[in-house]
Design a protein around this motif. Structure first.
Motif, PDB file in Angstrom:
ATOM      1  N   LEU A  37       5.842   7.549 -20.249  1.00 42.79           N
ATOM      2  CA  LEU A  37       6.349   6.449 -19.440  1.00 42.79           C
ATOM      3  C   LEU A  37       7.875   6.513 -19.432  1.00 42.79           C
ATOM      4  N   VAL A  38       8.475   6.046 -18.341  1.00 43.91           N
ATOM      5  CA  VAL A  38       9.933   5.935 -18.272  1.00 43.91           C
ATOM      6  C   VAL A  38      10.290   4.469 -18.477  1.00 43.91           C
ATOM      7  N   LEU A  39      11.076   4.211 -19.502  1.00 45.95           N
ATOM      8  CA  LEU A  39      11.592   2.872 -19.770  1.00 45.95           C
ATOM      9  C   LEU A  39      12.921   2.749 -19.045  1.00 45.95           C
ATOM     10  N   LYS A  40      12.996   1.794 -18.111  1.00 44.36           N
ATOM     11  CA  LYS A  40      14.188   1.643 -17.273  1.00 44.36           C
ATOM     12  C   LYS A  40      14.772   0.243 -17.424  1.00 44.36           C
ATOM     13  N   PRO A  41      16.114   0.131 -17.357  1.00 48.26           N
ATOM     14  CA  PRO A  41      16.696  -1.205 -17.238  1.00 48.26           C
ATOM     15  C   PRO A  41      16.243  -1.838 -15.920  1.00 48.26           C
ATOM     16  N   GLY A  50       0.790  -1.220   0.000  1.00 50.76           N
ATOM     17  CA  GLY A  50       0.000   0.000   0.000  1.00 50.76           C
ATOM     18  C   GLY A  50       0.819   1.266   0.000  1.00 50.76           C
ATOM     19  N   VAL A  51       2.085   1.178  -0.445  1.00 54.72           N
ATOM     20  CA  VAL A  51       2.946   2.360  -0.525  1.00 54.72           C
ATOM     21  C   VAL A  51       2.708   3.041  -1.874  1.00 54.72           C
ATOM     22  N   ALA A  52       2.444   4.326  -1.858  1.00 54.88           N
ATOM     23  CA  ALA A  52       2.149   5.053  -3.096  1.00 54.88           C
ATOM     24  C   ALA A  52       3.346   5.024  -4.033  1.00 54.88           C
ATOM     25  N   THR A  53       3.113   4.561  -5.260  1.00 48.37           N
ATOM     26  CA  THR A  53       4.162   4.472  -6.271  1.00 48.37           C
ATOM     27  C   THR A  53       3.506   4.604  -7.641  1.00 48.37           C
ATOM     28  N   PRO A  54       4.188   5.174  -8.641  1.00 50.09           N
ATOM     29  CA  PRO A  54       3.558   5.334  -9.954  1.00 50.09           C
ATOM     30  C   PRO A  54       3.152   3.991 -10.558  1.00 50.09           C
ATOM     31  N   GLN A  83       2.641  -6.651 -26.016  1.00 53.55           N
ATOM     32  CA  GLN A  83       1.993  -6.115 -24.821  1.00 53.55           C
ATOM     33  C   GLN A  83       2.604  -4.779 -24.419  1.00 53.55           C
ATOM     34  N   ALA A  84       3.933  -4.678 -24.486  1.00 52.91           N
ATOM     35  CA  ALA A  84       4.605  -3.428 -24.141  1.00 52.91           C
ATOM     36  C   ALA A  84       4.162  -2.300 -25.076  1.00 52.91           C
ATOM     37  N   GLN A  85       4.030  -2.601 -26.371  1.00 53.23           N
ATOM     38  CA  GLN A  85       3.569  -1.602 -27.324  1.00 53.23           C
ATOM     39  C   GLN A  85       2.152  -1.145 -27.005  1.00 53.23           C
ATOM     40  N   ARG A  86       1.288  -2.090 -26.631  1.00 57.69           N
ATOM     41  CA  ARG A  86      -0.097  -1.725 -26.282  1.00 57.69           C
ATOM     42  C   ARG A  86      -0.129  -0.821 -25.056  1.00 57.69           C
ATOM     43  N   ILE A  87       0.718  -1.110 -24.073  1.00 56.86           N
ATOM     44  CA  ILE A  87       0.761  -0.287 -22.857  1.00 56.86           C
ATOM     45  C   ILE A  87       1.184   1.141 -23.204  1.00 56.86           C
ATOM     46  N   VAL A  88       2.223   1.262 -24.026  1.00 57.45           N
ATOM     47  CA  VAL A  88       2.724   2.586 -24.402  1.00 57.45           C
ATOM     48  C   VAL A  88       1.667   3.356 -25.195  1.00 57.45           C
ATOM     49  N   MET A  89       1.005   2.691 -26.130  1.00 58.59           N
ATOM     50  CA  MET A  89      -0.030   3.346 -26.933  1.00 58.59           C
ATOM     51  C   MET A  89      -1.194   3.795 -26.060  1.00 58.59           C
ATOM     52  N   ARG A  90      -1.615   2.927 -25.148  1.00 61.22           N
ATOM     53  CA  ARG A  90      -2.749   3.262 -24.279  1.00 61.22           C
ATOM     54  C   ARG A  90      -2.413   4.431 -23.364  1.00 61.22           C
ATOM     55  N   GLU A  91      -1.218   4.402 -22.765  1.00 59.12           N
ATOM     56  CA  GLU A  91      -0.814   5.483 -21.869  1.00 59.12           C
ATOM     57  C   GLU A  91      -0.633   6.793 -22.640  1.00 59.12           C
ATOM     58  N   SER A  92      -0.083   6.699 -23.848  1.00 56.04           N
ATOM     59  CA  SER A  92       0.095   7.896 -24.667  1.00 56.04           C
ATOM     60  C   SER A  92      -1.250   8.519 -25.028  1.00 56.04           C
ATOM     61  N   ALA A  93      -2.227   7.667 -25.381  1.00 56.49           N
ATOM     62  CA  ALA A  93      -3.564   8.162 -25.727  1.00 56.49           C
ATOM     63  C   ALA A  93      -4.230   8.833 -24.535  1.00 56.49           C
ATOM     64  N   ALA A  94      -3.862   8.394 -23.330  1.00 59.27           N
ATOM     65  CA  ALA A  94      -4.432   8.985 -22.113  1.00 59.27           C
ATOM     66  C   ALA A  94      -3.653  10.220 -21.658  1.00 59.27           C
ATOM     67  N   GLY A  95      -2.602  10.588 -22.430  1.00 53.02           N
ATOM     68  CA  GLY A  95      -1.852  11.803 -22.120  1.00 53.02           C
ATOM     69  C   GLY A  95      -0.656  11.601 -21.216  1.00 53.02           C
ATOM     70  N   HIS A  96      -0.187  10.343 -21.093  1.00 51.90           N
ATOM     71  CA  HIS A  96       0.909  10.058 -20.168  1.00 51.90           C
ATOM     72  C   HIS A  96       2.188   9.691 -20.908  1.00 51.90           C
ATOM     73  N   GLN A 150       7.457   2.664 -16.135  1.00 50.43           N
ATOM     74  CA  GLN A 150       6.865   3.345 -14.985  1.00 50.43           C
ATOM     75  C   GLN A 150       6.302   4.681 -15.463  1.00 50.43           C
ATOM     76  N   ARG A 151       5.061   4.984 -15.062  1.00 45.84           N
ATOM     77  CA  ARG A 151       4.452   6.237 -15.506  1.00 45.84           C
ATOM     78  C   ARG A 151       5.276   7.430 -15.032  1.00 45.84           C
ATOM     79  N   PHE A 152       5.578   8.306 -15.964  1.00 53.10           N
ATOM     80  CA  PHE A 152       6.377   9.491 -15.674  1.00 53.10           C
ATOM     81  C   PHE A 152       5.579  10.471 -14.833  1.00 53.10           C
ATOM     82  N   VAL A 153       6.214  11.007 -13.797  1.00 52.75           N
ATOM     83  CA  VAL A 153       5.583  12.006 -12.935  1.00 52.75           C
ATOM     84  C   VAL A 153       6.169  13.375 -13.284  1.00 52.75           C
TER      85      VAL A 153
END
Length: 307
Positions: free
Chosen positions: A143-147, A114-118, A128-141, A183-186
């Motif tokens: 994302l940070v791609l991290k190793p 229950g610790v707040a995290t993006p 699946q990764a492409q779908r996540i990026v497209m969906r988040e982009s369409a919602a105005g977000h 991870q969603r960019f803040v």
């Protein structure tokens, strides 16, 4: 008392730890876990720790683990697991380091606690990764791609909706480990001023010091040029950092947090955190605080377990 300082790099941090140990009447010997090995003929315990002969250290303090093959890293962590099983206090323990080095496990444990995290995703599927990026982009977000196993702000890139433009995910062959950790960019609240995040040091379950890492760049790591400023240990910061360290069951942790419209959020938890930048804005000696917690709390717990 002899303490093994496990590190792949001898320098300022190890000198600080050795000096703090000397103040407590102990000796700290720097050892690379790559040089430790298993030899069931060498001693009853089956471990060879350079500089300790057939004996074991009285305690171990983990400062760094070198990168290597999956097999090599497994062996090095196995040494830490074996020491703990043999009754040697290990600070941080192997399992805690595994939880923090694997960013996806960190995110999962923070979520469960229950610790707040993006919002975060980790997947081996390119589709699946492409779908996540497209969906988040369409919602105005963005994302940070991290190793998954990265540190010091290296190898980060933004994808999705970045400054009003869609940035696609690179081909999976170009992604570290061919695994997308997203991870969603803040974004900063005020884009006209340099942004910042916090690094809070938690020792023995208690937040003891903090700093703001300020940078005009969206990456705020000190290794990437961020400026260190002292930060007060406000209640929200303390509660979030201590909850994060508790969720990963860490003896000490460098917790990275960021302000957001939803409140303070935890970005990462570091199990072998550097503190040179933090020491510049902290009045007390951080290495001495770590050694005190190791000797006064961790070793006392070990004695109780053996008893």
């Amino acid at each position: 008392m002899r303490v093994a300082i496990f590190t792949d790099e001898v320098g300022w941090h190890t000198r600080q730890l050795q000096a703090a140990l000397r103040r407590r009447g102990a000796v700290g010997r720097c050892i690379d876990l790559a040089d430790c090995h298993v030899d069931t003929t060498a001693a009853w315990h089956g471990l060879v720790i350079p500089g300790f002969g057939r004996a074991l250290p009285d305690a171990a303090l983990v400062r760094g683990i070198a990168a290597g093959s999956f097999e090599a890293v497994t062996k090095r962590l196995g040494v830490l697991h074996a020491l703990r099983a043999l009754g040697v206090p290990v600070y941080n323990e192997g399992q805690a380091i595994e939880r923090s080095v694997d960013k996806s496990m960190t995110s999962l444990l923070l979520q469960v606690a229950g610790v707040a995290t993006p919002p975060t995703w980790a997947t081996e599927s390119a589709a699946q990764a492409q779908r996540i990026v497209m969906r988040e982009s369409a919602a105005g977000h963005a994302l940070v791609l991290k190793p998954l196993f990265g540190s010091q702000g290296k190898g980060l890139m933004r994808v999705g909706l970045v400054d009003g433009t869609h940035v696609p995910l690179p081909p999976m062959q170009q992604v570290a480990g061919r695994l997308a950790y997203l991870q969603r960019f803040v974004p900063q609240a005020d884009a006209t001023r340099p942004g910042f995040d916090w690094r809070v040091l938690v020792v023995g379950g208690r937040a003891i010091t903090a700093m703001r890492r300020v940078s005009p760049h969206w990456i705020h790591n000190v290794a990437q040029g961020a400026r260190c400023e002292p930060a007060p240990l406000e209640d929200g910061l303390v509660q979030a950092a201590e909850a994060a360290a508790r969720a990963l069951q860490m003896d000490y942790a460098g917790v990275d947090l960021i302000p957001s419209p939803q409140g303070i959020q935890v970005l990462e938890v570091n199990g072998v955190a550097a503190w040179r930048g933090l020491q510049q804005v902290t009045r007390f000696n951080i290495a001495q605080a770590l050694v005190a917690d190791l000797m006064d709390r961790k070793m006392a717990q070990g004695l109780q377990r053996r008893a």
